[in-house]
Design a protein around this motif. Structure first.
Motif, PDB file in Angstrom:
ATOM      1  N   ARG A  44       0.503  -1.495  -0.032  1.00 34.11           N
ATOM      2  CA  ARG A  44       0.238  -0.192  -0.167  1.00 34.11           C
ATOM      3  C   ARG A  44       0.763   1.680  -0.214  1.00 34.11           C
ATOM      4  NH1 ARG A  44      -3.221   1.243   4.965  1.00 34.11           N
ATOM      5  NH2 ARG A  44      -2.351   3.338   5.135  1.00 34.11           N
ATOM      6  N   PHE A  45       1.781   0.960   0.858  1.00 37.77           N
ATOM      7  CA  PHE A  45       2.618   2.486   0.628  1.00 37.77           C
ATOM      8  C   PHE A  45       3.839   2.478  -0.458  1.00 37.77           C
ATOM      9  CE2 PHE A  45       0.829   2.112   5.990  1.00 37.77           C
ATOM     10  CZ  PHE A  45       0.508   3.271   6.084  1.00 37.77           C
ATOM     11  N   LEU A  46       4.015   1.418  -1.001  1.00 38.29           N
ATOM     12  CA  LEU A  46       4.890   1.066  -1.686  1.00 38.29           C
ATOM     13  C   LEU A  46       6.120   1.391  -1.958  1.00 38.29           C
ATOM     14  CD1 LEU A  46       2.754   3.721  -4.613  1.00 38.29           C
ATOM     15  CD2 LEU A  46       3.116   1.181  -5.248  1.00 38.29           C
ATOM     16  N   LEU A  47       6.547   0.954  -0.531  1.00 44.55           N
ATOM     17  CA  LEU A  47       7.865   1.234  -0.034  1.00 44.55           C
ATOM     18  C   LEU A  47       8.977   0.073  -1.220  1.00 44.55           C
ATOM     19  CD1 LEU A  47       7.441   0.056   3.964  1.00 44.55           C
ATOM     20  CD2 LEU A  47       7.166   2.248   2.840  1.00 44.55           C
ATOM     21  N   PRO A  48      10.305   1.414  -1.098  1.00 38.99           N
ATOM     22  CA  PRO A  48      10.989   0.515  -2.438  1.00 38.99           C
ATOM     23  C   PRO A  48      11.384  -1.050  -1.615  1.00 38.99           C
ATOM     24  CG  PRO A  48      11.592   2.967  -1.585  1.00 38.99           C
ATOM     25  CD  PRO A  48      10.484   2.569  -0.539  1.00 38.99           C
ATOM     26  N   GLN A  49      11.721  -1.708  -2.256  1.00 42.29           N
ATOM     27  CA  GLN A  49      12.444  -3.309  -1.988  1.00 42.29           C
ATOM     28  C   GLN A  49      13.953  -2.932  -2.156  1.00 42.29           C
ATOM     29  OE1 GLN A  49      11.241  -6.873  -3.668  1.00 42.29           O
ATOM     30  NE2 GLN A  49      13.184  -7.509  -3.211  1.00 42.29           N
ATOM     31  N   ILE A  50      14.800  -3.594  -1.046  1.00 44.73           N
ATOM     32  CA  ILE A  50      16.054  -3.224  -1.231  1.00 44.73           C
ATOM     33  C   ILE A  50      17.194  -4.728  -0.879  1.00 44.73           C
ATOM     34  CG2 ILE A  50      16.674  -0.624  -0.022  1.00 44.73           C
ATOM     35  CD1 ILE A  50      16.638  -2.288   2.607  1.00 44.73           C
ATOM     36  N   ASP A  66      12.599  -6.542   2.113  1.00 45.47           N
ATOM     37  CA  ASP A  66      13.542  -5.935   2.680  1.00 45.47           C
ATOM     38  C   ASP A  66      13.259  -4.495   2.263  1.00 45.47           C
ATOM     39  OD1 ASP A  66      14.288  -7.410   5.268  1.00 45.47           O
ATOM     40  OD2 ASP A  66      16.660  -7.017   4.401  1.00 45.47           O
ATOM     41  N   HIS A  67      12.372  -3.736   2.740  1.00 46.83           N
ATOM     42  CA  HIS A  67      12.122  -2.455   2.645  1.00 46.83           C
ATOM     43  C   HIS A  67      12.738  -1.007   3.076  1.00 46.83           C
ATOM     44  CE1 HIS A  67       9.521  -4.501  -0.715  1.00 46.83           C
ATOM     45  NE2 HIS A  67       9.363  -5.246   0.204  1.00 46.83           N
ATOM     46  N   ARG A  81      14.833   6.404   9.685  1.00 41.72           N
ATOM     47  CA  ARG A  81      14.645   6.320   8.489  1.00 41.72           C
ATOM     48  C   ARG A  81      15.783   4.104   8.736  1.00 41.72           C
ATOM     49  NH1 ARG A  81      18.872   6.923   3.868  1.00 41.72           N
ATOM     50  NH2 ARG A  81      18.602   5.277   1.787  1.00 41.72           N
ATOM     51  N   SER A  82      14.766   3.265   7.812  1.00 39.84           N
ATOM     52  CA  SER A  82      15.335   2.237   8.537  1.00 39.84           C
ATOM     53  C   SER A  82      14.399   1.017   8.024  1.00 39.84           C
ATOM     54  CB  SER A  82      15.272   1.682   9.738  1.00 39.84           C
ATOM     55  OG  SER A  82      15.314   0.212   9.985  1.00 39.84           O
ATOM     56  N   GLU A 125      17.346   9.671  21.474  1.00 43.33           N
ATOM     57  CA  GLU A 125      17.072  10.621  20.614  1.00 43.33           C
ATOM     58  C   GLU A 125      18.189   9.814  19.057  1.00 43.33           C
ATOM     59  OE1 GLU A 125      15.934  13.689  18.352  1.00 43.33           O
ATOM     60  OE2 GLU A 125      14.374  12.816  20.551  1.00 43.33           O
ATOM     61  N   ASN A 126      19.101   9.550  19.802  1.00 43.53           N
ATOM     62  CA  ASN A 126      20.216   8.883  18.824  1.00 43.53           C
ATOM     63  C   ASN A 126      19.801   7.744  18.212  1.00 43.53           C
ATOM     64  OD1 ASN A 126      20.351   7.635  21.021  1.00 43.53           O
ATOM     65  ND2 ASN A 126      23.086   8.027  20.661  1.00 43.53           N
ATOM     66  N   LEU A 127      18.298   7.325  18.237  1.00 47.35           N
ATOM     67  CA  LEU A 127      18.570   5.923  18.139  1.00 47.35           C
ATOM     68  C   LEU A 127      18.548   5.024  16.623  1.00 47.35           C
ATOM     69  CD1 LEU A 127      16.253   3.063  18.414  1.00 47.35           C
ATOM     70  CD2 LEU A 127      14.223   4.517  17.685  1.00 47.35           C
ATOM     71  N   GLN A 128      19.003   4.262  16.563  1.00 51.40           N
ATOM     72  CA  GLN A 128      19.414   3.527  14.858  1.00 51.40           C
ATOM     73  C   GLN A 128      19.181   2.000  14.734  1.00 51.40           C
ATOM     74  OE1 GLN A 128      22.567   5.419  13.640  1.00 51.40           O
ATOM     75  NE2 GLN A 128      21.808   6.684  14.938  1.00 51.40           N
ATOM     76  N   LEU A 129      18.407   2.535  14.182  1.00 54.44           N
ATOM     77  CA  LEU A 129      17.266   1.509  13.518  1.00 54.44           C
ATOM     78  C   LEU A 129      18.145   0.112  12.452  1.00 54.44           C
ATOM     79  CD1 LEU A 129      13.601   2.824  13.192  1.00 54.44           C
ATOM     80  CD2 LEU A 129      14.943   1.710  15.437  1.00 54.44           C
ATOM     81  N   THR A 130      17.814  -1.014  12.083  1.00 53.09           N
ATOM     82  CA  THR A 130      18.459  -1.784  11.129  1.00 53.09           C
ATOM     83  C   THR A 130      18.826  -1.763   9.976  1.00 53.09           C
ATOM     84  OG1 THR A 130      16.709  -2.909  10.649  1.00 53.09           O
ATOM     85  CG2 THR A 130      17.678  -3.602  12.823  1.00 53.09           C
ATOM     86  N   GLY A 131      19.909  -1.614   9.580  1.00 49.81           N
ATOM     87  CA  GLY A 131      19.848  -1.664   7.795  1.00 49.81           C
ATOM     88  C   GLY A 131      19.969  -0.343   7.012  1.00 49.81           C
ATOM     89  N   ILE A 132      19.896  -0.068   6.819  1.00 51.05           N
ATOM     90  CA  ILE A 132      20.249   1.237   5.765  1.00 51.05           C
ATOM     91  C   ILE A 132      21.617   2.248   5.832  1.00 51.05           C
ATOM     92  CG2 ILE A 132      19.226   3.146   4.125  1.00 51.05           C
ATOM     93  CD1 ILE A 132      16.681   1.591   4.200  1.00 51.05           C
TER      94      ILE A 132
END
Length: 132
Positions: A44-50, A66-67, A81-82, A125-132
């Motif tokens: 639905r959100f057309l999240l880019p596949q990586i 993974d998107h 962004r993750s 505040e400096n949360l590092q989400l996975t990937g990218i």
């Protein structure tokens, strides 16, 4: 496990000219490793596949992908962004569209007091989400 409201920032849909912010619900799940999104919401959100990947559970292994996602924990909050893995969450009619796993939880603190029905997730505040 607590379910919280989050906001998906949809900047990838070419049919919209202004970034759209959509509400979704996420379970904070200590038994999950990473971040997951329902595959229908991913489309639905057309999240880019990586990347292509496999989901492995106790009773199932299936192809997945993974998107890239941009999300925040409040409407005007910091945008994170993750990478996020699509999974068939709606198949079992779950009341949430995303899973926030330990890769995010361990960077902050999670207080669970079932007697008081208190669930408090504090993320830095400096949360590092996975990937990218």
């Amino acid at each position: 496990a607590p379910v919280i409201k989050i906001y998906i920032h949809n900047r990838h849909n070419p049919s919209i000219t202004v970034p759209q912010i959509s509400e979704a619900y996420a379970i904070v799940h200590t038994g999950a490793d990473f971040l997951y999104i329902d595959e229908d919401h991913c489309r639905r959100f057309l999240l880019p596949q990586i990347a292509s990947t496999q989901l492995q559970g106790a009773t199932l292994t299936t192809q997945s992908s993974d998107h890239e996602i941009e999300l925040s924990f409040s409407v005007h909050g910091r945008i994170y962004r993750s990478s996020i893995t699509s999974a068939p969450l709606n198949v079992n009619h779950r009341p949430y569209q995303l899973v926030i796993g330990m890769s995010a939880i361990v960077q902050g603190s999670l207080v669970i007091d079932r007697n008081k029905k208190l669930y408090q997730l504090t993320l830095p505040e400096n949360l590092q989400l996975t990937g990218i």
